[in-house]
Enzyme design. Structure first.
Site, mmCIF file in Angstrom:
data_model
loop_
_atom_site.group_PDB
_atom_site.id
_atom_site.type_symbol
_atom_site.label_atom_id
_atom_site.label_comp_id
_atom_site.label_asym_id
_atom_site.label_seq_id
_atom_site.Cartn_x
_atom_site.Cartn_y
_atom_site.Cartn_z
ATOM 1 N N GLY A 37 8.259 60.352 -10.230
ATOM 2 C CA GLY A 37 8.315 58.950 -10.624
ATOM 3 C C GLY A 37 9.504 58.268 -9.979
ATOM 4 O O GLY A 37 10.324 58.917 -9.345
ATOM 5 N N TYR A 144 -0.990 74.156 -12.294
ATOM 6 C CA TYR A 144 -1.346 72.879 -12.919
ATOM 7 C C TYR A 144 -2.486 73.062 -13.919
ATOM 8 O O TYR A 144 -2.357 72.721 -15.098
ATOM 9 C CB TYR A 144 -1.751 71.888 -11.832
ATOM 10 C CG TYR A 144 -2.057 70.484 -12.332
ATOM 11 C CD1 TYR A 144 -1.049 69.665 -12.825
ATOM 12 C CD2 TYR A 144 -3.357 69.983 -12.295
ATOM 13 C CE1 TYR A 144 -1.324 68.371 -13.265
ATOM 14 C CE2 TYR A 144 -3.639 68.694 -12.732
ATOM 15 C CZ TYR A 144 -2.623 67.896 -13.210
ATOM 16 O OH TYR A 144 -2.908 66.626 -13.652
ATOM 17 N N THR A 174 -7.722 59.019 -11.175
ATOM 18 C CA THR A 174 -7.367 57.634 -11.447
ATOM 19 C C THR A 174 -6.629 57.085 -10.228
ATOM 20 O O THR A 174 -5.877 57.811 -9.587
ATOM 21 C CB THR A 174 -6.460 57.572 -12.687
ATOM 22 O OG1 THR A 174 -7.115 58.261 -13.755
ATOM 23 C CG2 THR A 174 -6.184 56.141 -13.111
#
Ligand SMILES: NC(=O)c1ccc[n+]([C@@H]2O[C@H](COP(=O)([O-])OP(=O)(O)OC[C@H]3O[C@@H](n4cnc5c(N)ncnc54)[C@H](O)[C@@H]3O)[C@@H](O)[C@H]2O)c1
Length: 314
Positions: A37, A144, A174
């Site tokens: 991020g 993951y 997404t």
């Protein structure tokens, strides 16, 4: 006004969720270690007195008083989660333990951002929540996939054993503004390649399909899930069931960017599922939710974001 913690709030999905929760009149605490991020994703929220940003890694415990927790912290794309696979497992598993422990102590509701990857390379198509998946436990994607599966187990066990109010959402692919430009995911790759006038790389023969949901639709689904009655735990699939061949996506992006780029073919990576499509009957029934943003509309916004990103970065 609720006090809401968003882990991974400086990431792609988290930043949109923080924005929406603030818009809905809540106080938002964003926790992030900035692995994938960035402050750039939430810089526009920093002046809001109801927004608080805390640098923290969720593999360590975190103490705060909130009403709700959205647990989104985890690198989401293969390039990022394979960079340090042990850390990826720790983030999913220890992160879940820490956040569930917090939710238990403060009696907060907690939502887990799980993933369609829990279905692995599915032998059932489309995938309903009742399908247990076909996951390789020792492959390069396992850190993951299995990390997220274990996190789901922990969420259910905190629910059964400690009556923590949990919600599990299985998110399918997404896309949208603020995706990381180097995340190696197909939508990003194609858009960045098309905008740079480079060839678009299609893996395999391009006939493998994926479904893509726009970020605003996902955020709506997450909030609806959080607001369900306590007995609704999920997991519930949130995704767009409309299937698209990779070759068709490539052609669409070339057209929408007015690019001169050509399409080239590379070998398919191992463990790459041939098809993945959500069965969203449960989301339709329980959340009264379905995606409403068309692919072309969503792609235009995403292309615009990357155009601006390239201009400001160069
Ligand atoms: N984007 C998708 O298509 C998709 C699909 C399925 C599931 N998900 C899930 O949704 C969540 C958000 O995904 P995204 O696409 O926004 O990814 P992202 O990488 O943009 O966001 C993840 C955020 O978590 C932060 N983070 C990572 N490890 C952390 C740690 N140990 N402590 C604190 N912060 C940490 C990162 O810095 C980043 O801001 C993830 O849990 C992901 O698994 C995403």
């Amino acid at each position: 006004m609720k006090k809401i913690l968003v882990t991974g709030g400086a990431g792609f999905i988290g930043s949109h969720l923080c924005e929406r929760l603030l818009k809905d009149g809540h106080e938002v605490i964003c926790v992030d270690n900035y692995f994938t991020g960035s402050k750039r994703n939430i810089v526009h929220l920093l002046d809001n007195p109801y927004f608080e940003l805390i640098r923290h890694d969720i593999t360590s415990p975190f103490y705060i008083e909130v009403d709700e927790i959205y647990n989104l912290a985890c690198p989401a794309s293969p390039v990022n989660y394979q960079y340090n696979p042990i850390k990826t497992v720790k983030t999913s598993v220890m992160g879940a333990v820490n956040m569930l422990g917090l939710a238990k102590r403060i009696k907060a509701k907690i939502l887990q951002a799980s993933t369609s990857e829990v279905y692995g390379d599915p032998s059932v198509h489309p995938q309903p929540e009742s399908y247990w998946g076909n996951v390789n436990p020792i492959g390069r994607r396992s850190c993951y996939d299995e990390g997220k599966r274990c996190a789901e187990t922990l969420f259910m066990d905190y629910y059964y054993q400690n009556h923590v109010k949990i919600k599990i959402v299985r998110i399918f692919n997404t896309y949208g503004p603020r995706m990381h430009p180097n995340d190696g995911r197909v939508v990003t790759n194609f858009i960045m390649q098309a905008l740079a006038g480079k060839d678009l790389t299609v893996y395999g023969n391009g006939k493998q399909t994926r479904s893509f949901q726009y970020i605003d639709d996902l955020v709506e689904g997450l909030i609806r899930m959080m607001n369900t009655p306590d007995e609704v735990t999920g997991p519930i699939n949130i995704g767009n069931p409309e299937e698209l061949k990779m070759i068709d996506l490539a052609e669409k992006i070339i057209r929408l960017t007015n690019s001169e780029s050509k399409i080239i073919y590379h070998p398919k990576p191992s463990d790459d599922p041939a098809q993945r499509q959500p069965d969203i009957s449960l989301a339709r029934k329980v959340l009264k939710w379905e995606p409403t943003t068309g692919l072309e509309e969503g792609l235009k916004d995403t292309i615009e974001y990357f155009r601006q990103f390239i201009t400001t970065e160069s």
